[in-house]
Design an enzyme around this catalytic site. Structure first.
Site, PDB file in Angstrom:
ATOM      1  N   ALA A 164      31.794  40.583  52.057  1.00  0.00           N
ATOM      2  CA  ALA A 164      31.579  41.682  51.112  1.00  0.00           C
ATOM      3  C   ALA A 164      31.757  41.188  49.688  1.00  0.00           C
ATOM      4  CB  ALA A 164      32.544  42.823  51.410  1.00  0.00           C
ATOM      5  N   ALA A 165      32.778  40.345  49.484  1.00  0.00           N
ATOM      6  CA  ALA A 165      33.054  39.852  48.134  1.00  0.00           C
ATOM      7  C   ALA A 165      34.063  38.723  48.225  1.00  0.00           C
ATOM      8  CB  ALA A 165      33.590  40.967  47.241  1.00  0.00           C
ATOM      9  N   GLU A 177      37.159  36.936  45.567  1.00  0.00           N
ATOM     10  CA  GLU A 177      37.916  37.216  44.358  1.00  0.00           C
ATOM     11  C   GLU A 177      38.103  35.999  43.461  1.00  0.00           C
ATOM     12  OE1 GLU A 177      40.952  36.151  47.602  1.00  0.00           O
ATOM     13  OE2 GLU A 177      39.095  37.278  47.456  1.00  0.00           O
ATOM     14  N   ASN A 178      37.132  35.120  43.357  1.00  0.00           N
ATOM     15  CA  ASN A 178      37.286  33.959  42.486  1.00  0.00           C
ATOM     16  C   ASN A 178      37.816  34.400  41.125  1.00  0.00           C
ATOM     17  OD1 ASN A 178      35.857  32.360  44.508  1.00  0.00           O
ATOM     18  ND2 ASN A 178      34.034  33.399  43.750  1.00  0.00           N
ATOM     19  N   HIS A 195      39.826  46.155  45.795  1.00  0.00           N
ATOM     20  CA  HIS A 195      40.403  45.047  46.570  1.00  0.00           C
ATOM     21  C   HIS A 195      40.319  43.740  45.790  1.00  0.00           C
ATOM     22  CE1 HIS A 195      41.140  43.021  50.591  1.00  0.00           C
ATOM     23  NE2 HIS A 195      40.649  42.010  49.875  1.00  0.00           N
ATOM     24  N   GLU A 196      39.123  43.432  45.291  1.00  0.00           N
ATOM     25  CA  GLU A 196      38.927  42.142  44.613  1.00  0.00           C
ATOM     26  C   GLU A 196      39.678  42.073  43.293  1.00  0.00           C
ATOM     27  OE1 GLU A 196      37.663  39.950  46.477  1.00  0.00           O
ATOM     28  OE2 GLU A 196      37.055  41.461  47.935  1.00  0.00           O
ATOM     29  N   HIS A 242      43.250  41.180  43.821  1.00  0.00           N
ATOM     30  CA  HIS A 242      43.423  39.752  44.104  1.00  0.00           C
ATOM     31  C   HIS A 242      43.607  38.917  42.834  1.00  0.00           C
ATOM     32  CE1 HIS A 242      43.263  39.174  48.334  1.00  0.00           C
ATOM     33  NE2 HIS A 242      42.033  39.620  48.517  1.00  0.00           N
ATOM     34  N   GLU A 267      45.981  39.278  51.399  1.00  0.00           N
ATOM     35  CA  GLU A 267      44.989  40.208  51.944  1.00  0.00           C
ATOM     36  C   GLU A 267      45.594  41.557  52.276  1.00  0.00           C
ATOM     37  OE1 GLU A 267      42.062  39.660  51.553  1.00  0.00           O
ATOM     38  OE2 GLU A 267      41.921  37.487  51.370  1.00  0.00           O
TER      39      GLU A 267
END
Length: 1063
Positions: free
Chosen positions: A443-444, A446-447, A479-480, A483, A502
């Site tokens: 989905a994605a 988080e860089n 969510h991202e 992170h 997570e």
């Protein structure tokens, strides 16, 4: 304010790598015309000072720990402690000593020479007898066993061959260890890349600045299938080269080994420069390519995905989370593209023939798997937060022009401000880019500073998007962004504690969404049905595992990224937050982040900090002692609350390991002993028909305990685990279950919404596992005709649809269907369908009302209410006739699916055409999934085959198509057969991508429930040799549970249904 810009003509803005108290004013990157330097240069002074200062702070925090106590040792790996760094105050180069002149007798010289010659001859013969050499194809390399040895030395290397590494002597062969040796530690990388988008290749030169911890002659780096062209090792900040005997790839452990002629000295700094080249992959990991079509023209882009262990596919590095370092990236590419990375562009250098090099500012200290870059021709919109952070969303030009990224961009700005306030820690970078790509494995990701999303999880068109789609996009973004603190800023030491990052990010999906939409009440309500209930299904299997599980090698890492890590992690964090108190918990998190920022931490670091926070307010709960029971053993308890008949106000409370298959306890010693104990924060309420009489909290530490409760009498009922804040199920004696059912039938509002949903889920699952008679859950949901809230209906829908999969082949299925319709019909008649979509927004009425209406319509159409079918057909027919879609967005998927299942094949062709022409990603998603609802097996087979065409269906969407086909009775056997026939295709395409195959395996096997189907599943697993795959192990256990349920409980269920419907 939103700003629109052309990506190819914009120079990003530079800022300091670490946030400081100075000005946040951005400046344009200087544009240079000279060629960019490719030499390994000393890191920028300020950057190196920052790195050293951070490391010095870590040393002060924990002087007792040395780097040699790395997590490769079991104790330090399992106890979750962080690492400290030791840095030398200065780098000194020892002068070479003058060689002595030695005079020897000629005879001695001759004899010595003959001896050496004989020794060489004997050695050559031994090597030829013991090692088989294979010539490699024109790359100047040689295969030695499973290692690739490069003898075509570049730079200052000597030309030597390598004897086969002997794995039995691990101490002598550090590359044979499962973890990297601890002798060196990187503190900075200079990475220069040249990307050739015309043939999808790239060249790279990496300079790794290293601190030597222990003397060693070996430099062992991760490198996965990278053709290395040359290696050079020098003393840092000097021109002194170290001799290199040889270097080679060791594929078993995905490492590159550099063997030196003399040792690196402890406490000294060195650099290793490596040249290599590789392909921009066509898979979904490492540095890979993707494409999209606009106005019949195909455009290409390239993007990275390095988590968890794929940075090594793109550049040699120490690819373990604990090896944090700073990075300075430079990317050379054709001028028609733009490059993005974690940091802003520092300078643009114009090269010859229409090429440019974009140099990026140095990063903070970070783990390799958070490094990222992309090369694309996207455009963007931007906004700026209150604290001056520039936020941009990059996407296809047509999506940006249409405004599809506006929603995600705006909530990202608000979320950065929310998290900065909640954590009391500023966002650490000068910018955050969101990149929407058409093809991505997850989905994605988080860089840090460059979060990458697949288009379906970030682009939203309000006119055609439903509430579930809006929530999906919202929660992925929430969510991202979380992170950026839990993961990027503070990183788990090792993968055994991946749930730390997570679990927190997943928990904050609900907390952050509540900040954006307070009326949704996500953390107290939706968390239960979408997270807690779902993960407890999985964690009740004998094949489950502890949330913290040992990880020894790269192949173990993928398996820790599962629903246990994400959803159970979130549930445990929520439990801690609730028994600590939300504010106290928040303060503890703030202290934890401040102490470990730019570093690594383990679970014990968190538990100890939370314990300290409680001690400051006078509480003595040892969080580590409590939570070790929950994190280091699998599963969860069922708490049984019973009245003591001899004493009216005394309860007998017991705990045992909840498991769906009771036979496991008798045949497996691991489940038959009494070692499964938890420290349980049990909240208990006493109530009667009119109100709650009392609430209390009890800590349960033993198998059985007795507790006195006030206001308990014969007419009052008990309710445990209030609002389901604890991670356990609750059972009662049958008398108390009857009292609770009477309460729901009489006055359900006395019991909270969360507990009404919890009672439904607990009752059905306790019955499924044999802890309760089958009639109890069915009697309990008879109150639903009085239920006016969404959450209990959502819980009921989940358990009823699961039960439906088990009984839909029963000859008396219509009895079950009729029983469900009795509960659904009154609500459907009251709510009906929403108004037509004229000037509609995503949420037309209140969230709770719209979601309740949607859930009731799903059940009504699924179980056959005629009015529901007629409405769906009418809406779809009107669209086909007028070519103007007036179906409300929140129920479009229901209308599409129901219409396709009831109407002729022309409807399927119509929907397929609309899918191909639609540009809105949310609309494309539901159109494609609706095609799976057809009852025509020819069309379903056509859809399954089309799903493998990457030009028609994105790779990550293929799995969703197959799962949707498997959801419906007419497609189940087709999907299962298709899965078996194409297994090698799926394994090749998704083999290393987390979640993908496990999601597919679950989707096509969940419905299997006969002995013959179980046998077929086992034979398939045996034939493809996938017995060790955790997803297949879980699949077998789930199918065995389905078979067992038919044998033990199906007759009991239908006996009660017949009696109920006839009365």
């Amino acid at each position: 304010m939103l700003k629109v810009g052309r990506g190819g003509s914009v120079t990003l803005l530079a800022r300091s790598a670490l946030k400081c108290s100075g000005s946040r004013r951005q400046q344009r990157a200087p544009v240079k015309t000279e060629r960019s330097s490719r030499r390994c240069q000393q890191p920028v002074g300020n950057l190196l000072l920052e790195a050293v200062n951070v490391m010095a702070l870590e040393d002060k925090r924990d002087k007792s720990m040395s780097f040699t106590q790395m997590v490769i040792e079991e104790d330090s790996m399992r106890n979750g402690r962080g690492l400290s760094d030791q840095w030398a105050d200065s780098v000194m180069v020892r002068p070479r000593t003058t060689e002595r002149h030695i005079t020897v007798h000629r005879r001695l010289v001759l004899g010595f020479a003959i001896s050496i010659l004989g020794l060489i001859i004997v050695t050559i013969i031994a090597v030829l007898l013991s090692v088989k050499f294979e010539e490699c194809s024109n790359d100047g390399s040689t295969k030695v066993g499973n290692a690739t040895v490069y003898s075509g030395a570049k730079f200052n290397q000597t030309r030597e061959s390598l004897s086969n590494p002997n794995p039995s002597k691990i101490a002598e062969k550090p590359w044979a260890q499962l973890r990297l040796p601890t002798s060196i530690k990187p503190y900075h990388y200079d990475l220069n890349l040249t990307a050739f988008m015309d043939n999808f290749t790239f060249t790279g030169e990496i300079c790794i600045w290293m601190h030597c911890v222990n003397p060693t002659k070996y430099i062992v780096l991760h490198a996965d299938k990278l053709p290395v062209e040359g290696v050079e090792v020098t003393v840092a900040n000097t021109s002194e080269h170290l001799g290199i005997r040889k270097y080679f790839l060791y594929p078993q452990n995905q490492v590159l080994v550099i063997m030196l002629t003399r040792e690196l000295k402890a406490q000294k700094h060195y650099t290793a420069t490596i040249k290599y080249s590789a392909k921009i992959a066509d898979e979904l990991l490492g540095f890979f390519r993707s494409s999209y079509v606009t106005n019949a023209e195909r455009s290409y882009l390239a993007v990275t995905q390095f988590s968890p262990t794929h940075a090594r596919k793109t550049f040699p590095c120490l690819d373990e989370p604990v090896y944090k370092a700073t990075f300075k990236i430079a990317i050379k590419h054709q001028e028609s593209y733009l490059a993005l990375s974690n940091m802003p562009v520092d300078a643009i250098i114009h090269e010859e023939d229409g090429w440019i090099t974009e140099q990026f500012s140095p990063t903070p200290r970070m783990s390799t798997y958070y490094l990222a870059w992309a090369i694309c021709n996207f455009t963007y919109k931007e906004t700026v937060t209150k604290s001056g952070i520039t936020v941009r969303l990059y996407a296809r030009p047509d999506a940006i022009q249409r405004g599809s990224g506006d929603y995600a961009l705006n909530i990202t700005k608000r979320l950065l401000e929310f998290y900065e306030d909640y954590f009391n820690v500023s966002y650490s970078l000068p910018k955050l880019d969101l990149l929407a790509v058409p093809k991505y494995p997850y989905a994605a990701m988080e860089n840090w500073g460059l979060s990458v999303f697949v288009e379906q999880r970030i682009l939203l068109d309000p006119g055609v998007s439903s509430i579930p789609y809006l929530l999906d996009v919202t929660m992925v973004v929430v969510h991202e962004i979380c992170h950026q603190w839990f993961g990027d800023l503070v990183t788990p030491i090792w993968w055994e504690d991946v749930w730390l990052k997570e679990g927190f990010a997943h928990y904050f999906e609900y907390v952050g969404t509540d900040y954006l939409y307070p009326d949704f009440n996500m953390e107290k309500q939706r968390f239960l049905t979408d997270d807690l209930h779902e993960v407890m299904l999985l964690d009740g299997l004998a094949s489950s595992h502890p949330i913290s599980q040992e990880v020894l090698q790269a192949t173990d890492i993928d398996r820790v990224f599962d629903r246990i890590a994400y959803k159970k992690g979130a549930a445990l964090i929520r439990m801690v937050a609730n028994f600590m108190g939300q504010h106290v918990f928040q303060v503890g998190l703030q202290d934890f982040l401040m102490e470990h920022m730019f570093s690594n931490a383990g679970r014990n670091d968190l538990w100890n900090k939370l314990t300290e926070t409680l001690q400051k307010i006078g509480k003595t709960i040892n969080i580590r002692e409590v939570m070790d029971r929950w994190t280091l053993q699998m599963g969860y308890p069922v708490v049984t609350i019973g009245r003591n008949e001899s004493s009216g106000d005394t309860l007998t409370i017991s705990q045992e390991h909840f498991i769906y298959d009771h036979t496991v306890k008798s045949v497996n010693p691991a489940f038959s002993n009494n070692s499964y104990l938890w420290e349980i924060p049990l909240t208990v309420a006493v109530g009667n028909l009119s109100h709650i009489l009392s609430e209390t909290m009890i800590w349960i530490n033993n198998k059985t305990e007795h507790h006195r409760i006030h206001f308990l009498d014969n007419s009052s009922w008990l309710l445990g685990n209030l609002n389901q804040t604890g991670y356990f199920r609750v059972n009662y004696d049958l008398r108390n279950w009857k009292l609770l059912i009477d309460q729901l039938m009489t006055n359900p509002e006395v019991i909270s919404v969360g507990n009404r949903a919890g009672l439904i889920d607990d009752a059905f699952n306790l019955a499924r596992a044999g802890y309760l008679p089958q009639n109890i859950p069915l009697e309990l949901i008879q109150y639903l005709s009085k239920e006016k809230e969404f959450l209990p209906w959502h819980a009921a829908s989940n358990v009823l649809l699961h039960l439906d999969k088990l009984v839909d082949r029963n000859k008396e299925y219509n009895i079950f269907s009729q029983y469900v319709l009795q509960q659904v019909a009154p609500a459907y008649n009251l709510l009906g369908w929403p108004e037509d979509a004229v000037n509609s927004t995503v949420v037309q009425a209140s969230y709770q009302t719209e979601e309740l209406r949607r859930k009731v319509i799903i059940l009504a159409c699924k179980f056959g209410i005629a009015l529901c079918h007629e409405k769906a057909v009418s809406l779809l027919s009107e669209w086909m006739a007028s070519d103007h879609n007036r179906i409300p967005p929140n129920v479009r998927d229901i209308a599409y699916c129901t219409g396709i299942s009831l109407m002729d094949d022309n409807v399927w062709d119509f929907i397929w055409t609309k899918y191909q022409s639609s540009t809105a990603v949310s609309e494309k998603k539901i159109l494609l999934e609706a095609l799976a609802c057809s009852k025509n097996t020819v069309l379903l087979n056509r859809l399954l085959n089309l799903s493998l065409n990457s030009q028609m269906v994105p790779d990550q969407t293929t799995i969703d198509v197959i799962i949707h086909v498997a959801k419906y009775p007419n497609g189940r056997d087709l999907a299962w057969k298709f899965f078996q026939d194409k297994w090698n295709v799926f394994k090749s395409r998704y083999g290393e991508a987390l979640f993908m195959n496990s999601k597919l395996i679950k989707g096509v096997t969940d419905f299997l429930s006969t002995e013959a189907e179980l046998k077929e599943l086992k034979e398939f697993i045996k034939n493809v040799r996938a017995g060790a795959d955790a997803s297949f192990t879980q699949a077998i256990e789930i199918v065995e549970a389905n078979v067992r349920w038919h044998g033990l409980f199906e007759d009991e269920l239908f006996q009660w249904l017949r009696k109920s419907l006839s009365s």
